[in-house]
Structure formats: C-alpha cells, structure tokens
Design a protein around this motif. Sequence first.
Motif, PDB file in Angstrom:
ATOM      1  N   GLU A   1       1.057  -0.932   0.069  1.00 26.70           N
ATOM      2  CA  GLU A   1       0.036   0.413   0.235  1.00 26.70           C
ATOM      3  C   GLU A   1       0.834   1.235  -0.312  1.00 26.70           C
ATOM      4  OE1 GLU A   1      -2.937  -0.001  -0.252  1.00 26.70           O
ATOM      5  OE2 GLU A   1      -3.618  -2.072  -0.259  1.00 26.70           O
TER       6      GLU A   1
ATOM      7  N   GLY B   1       1.311   3.199   2.148  1.00 24.46           N
ATOM      8  CA  GLY B   1       0.906   4.827   3.313  1.00 24.46           C
ATOM      9  C   GLY B   1       2.483   4.625   4.264  1.00 24.46           C
TER      10      GLY B   1
ATOM     11  N   GLU C   1       4.938   6.688   1.489  1.00 31.45           N
ATOM     12  CA  GLU C   1       4.613   8.191   0.739  1.00 31.45           C
ATOM     13  C   GLU C   1       4.833   9.211   1.725  1.00 31.45           C
ATOM     14  OE1 GLU C   1       0.668   7.429  -0.104  1.00 31.45           O
ATOM     15  OE2 GLU C   1       1.090   5.418  -1.438  1.00 31.45           O
TER      16      GLU C   1
ATOM     17  N   ILE D   1       2.997  10.114   6.033  1.00 31.21           N
ATOM     18  CA  ILE D   1       1.333  10.490   6.179  1.00 31.21           C
ATOM     19  C   ILE D   1       0.591   9.501   6.995  1.00 31.21           C
ATOM     20  CG2 ILE D   1       1.224  11.087   3.363  1.00 31.21           C
ATOM     21  CD1 ILE D   1       0.003   8.150   3.358  1.00 31.21           C
TER      22      ILE D   1
ATOM     23  N   ASN E   1      -0.167   6.260   7.394  1.00 32.48           N
ATOM     24  CA  ASN E   1      -1.445   4.977   7.121  1.00 32.48           C
ATOM     25  C   ASN E   1      -1.327   4.058   6.746  1.00 32.48           C
ATOM     26  OD1 ASN E   1      -3.936   4.659   5.834  1.00 32.48           O
ATOM     27  ND2 ASN E   1      -4.378   7.156   5.565  1.00 32.48           N
TER      28      ASN E   1
ATOM     29  N   ASN F   1      -3.449   3.499   3.704  1.00 36.56           N
ATOM     30  CA  ASN F   1      -3.912   4.081   3.113  1.00 36.56           C
ATOM     31  C   ASN F   1      -5.233   4.175   3.179  1.00 36.56           C
ATOM     32  OD1 ASN F   1      -1.645   5.349   1.758  1.00 36.56           O
ATOM     33  ND2 ASN F   1      -1.458   4.177   0.063  1.00 36.56           N
TER      34      ASN F   1
ATOM     35  N   THR G   1      -8.714   5.631   4.131  1.00 37.31           N
ATOM     36  CA  THR G   1      -9.442   7.037   3.911  1.00 37.31           C
ATOM     37  C   THR G   1     -10.471   7.616   4.911  1.00 37.31           C
ATOM     38  OG1 THR G   1     -11.446   6.054   2.456  1.00 37.31           O
ATOM     39  CG2 THR G   1      -9.464   6.804   1.264  1.00 37.31           C
TER      40      THR G   1
ATOM     41  N   THR H   1      -4.675  14.292   1.783  1.00 35.59           N
ATOM     42  CA  THR H   1      -3.895  13.691   0.558  1.00 35.59           C
ATOM     43  C   THR H   1      -3.970  14.071  -0.522  1.00 35.59           C
ATOM     44  OG1 THR H   1      -4.195  11.278  -0.246  1.00 35.59           O
ATOM     45  CG2 THR H   1      -2.448  11.318   1.108  1.00 35.59           C
TER      46      THR H   1
ATOM     47  N   GLN I   1      -6.464  10.148  -4.432  1.00 38.90           N
ATOM     48  CA  GLN I   1      -6.792   8.723  -4.908  1.00 38.90           C
ATOM     49  C   GLN I   1      -7.503   8.649  -3.521  1.00 38.90           C
ATOM     50  OE1 GLN I   1      -3.202   6.099  -3.396  1.00 38.90           O
ATOM     51  NE2 GLN I   1      -2.644   6.133  -5.552  1.00 38.90           N
TER      52      GLN I   1
ATOM     53  N   ILE J   1      -6.464   9.811   0.544  1.00 40.54           N
ATOM     54  CA  ILE J   1      -6.486   9.045   2.092  1.00 40.54           C
ATOM     55  C   ILE J   1      -5.556  10.030   2.227  1.00 40.54           C
ATOM     56  CG2 ILE J   1      -4.077   8.041   2.032  1.00 40.54           C
ATOM     57  CD1 ILE J   1      -3.952   6.688  -0.713  1.00 40.54           C
TER      58      ILE J   1
ATOM     59  N   THR K   1      -6.479   3.032  12.254  1.00 43.53           N
ATOM     60  CA  THR K   1      -6.375   1.620  11.239  1.00 43.53           C
ATOM     61  C   THR K   1      -7.079   0.534  12.321  1.00 43.53           C
ATOM     62  OG1 THR K   1      -4.598   1.822  10.147  1.00 43.53           O
ATOM     63  CG2 THR K   1      -5.161  -0.023  11.194  1.00 43.53           C
TER      64      THR K   1
END
Length: 120
Positions: free
Chosen positions: A32, A34, A37, A49, A51, A54, A56, A66, A69, A72, A85
């Motif tokens: 992913e 996350g 990134e 990030i 995450n 990723n 949302t 972000t 996408q 995210i 999460t």
Amino acid sequence: MANTPWDQILIGLSITPTANAANALAAWAQSEGGLSEYVTPGNQASGSINNPFNITWAYGQPAGNTGTQGDIKVFKTLDSGIQATIAWFKGSSYLQPVVAALRTGNVQQIYQAVNSVSGI
C-alpha cells in the motif's frame, strides 16, 4: 516479540501477535505504501502520511487529506494512524475474514483473506 506497528494493530484487535500475522500485515502495508509515502511526494523531509493501509477515513483521529486517491488520510502521528487502522479493521465487515485469518496465524489463510480484499 517487538512492539512494532503490526504488533500494536494486532493487540488492538485482541489478537496475540505472531510472526506470521505481523509479517503479513507488514507485507500488505508495504504494497500500500502508506508508511513510505510523504506528504509532498518524493520529499522525505515533509514527513510520512503515517497511514499503513492508505485508509480514507480518520475514525476520530486528527488527520488531513492527501487530496489524491479518494482523500487518503495523512495522520499527524503514527499512533493516530495505528488507532485509525484498528478502527478500520474493527468497523469494516468486509475485513472480518482478514481479522479471523490473522487470529489463526496460518500463513495460507492470511494470504487468501488479504488477497480477497486487496488483490495483492
């Protein structure tokens, strides 16, 4: 076992961390991107990030978007991203087969469950 983000997620799901379950989460999160990134793409100084998958939705955690996408989320801290999460796993019915497979620690069951929801 080390206190990794994967262990923290498993504990948050009331699953005793195992190497198989933690490694499966780590592999999925790596696909992913996350945690690797950055808020400004390619600029490590801009911060991760935070995450792992990723997601949302912020699930009550402080986060920005972000802007790409499907918005995210960019979590201010890794702990906020982990808490969101955990809430994502708990609150998403389509992820329950993954949670059940993580609970078994069986690599094949985990792979099949993750593949069914993520396509990896």
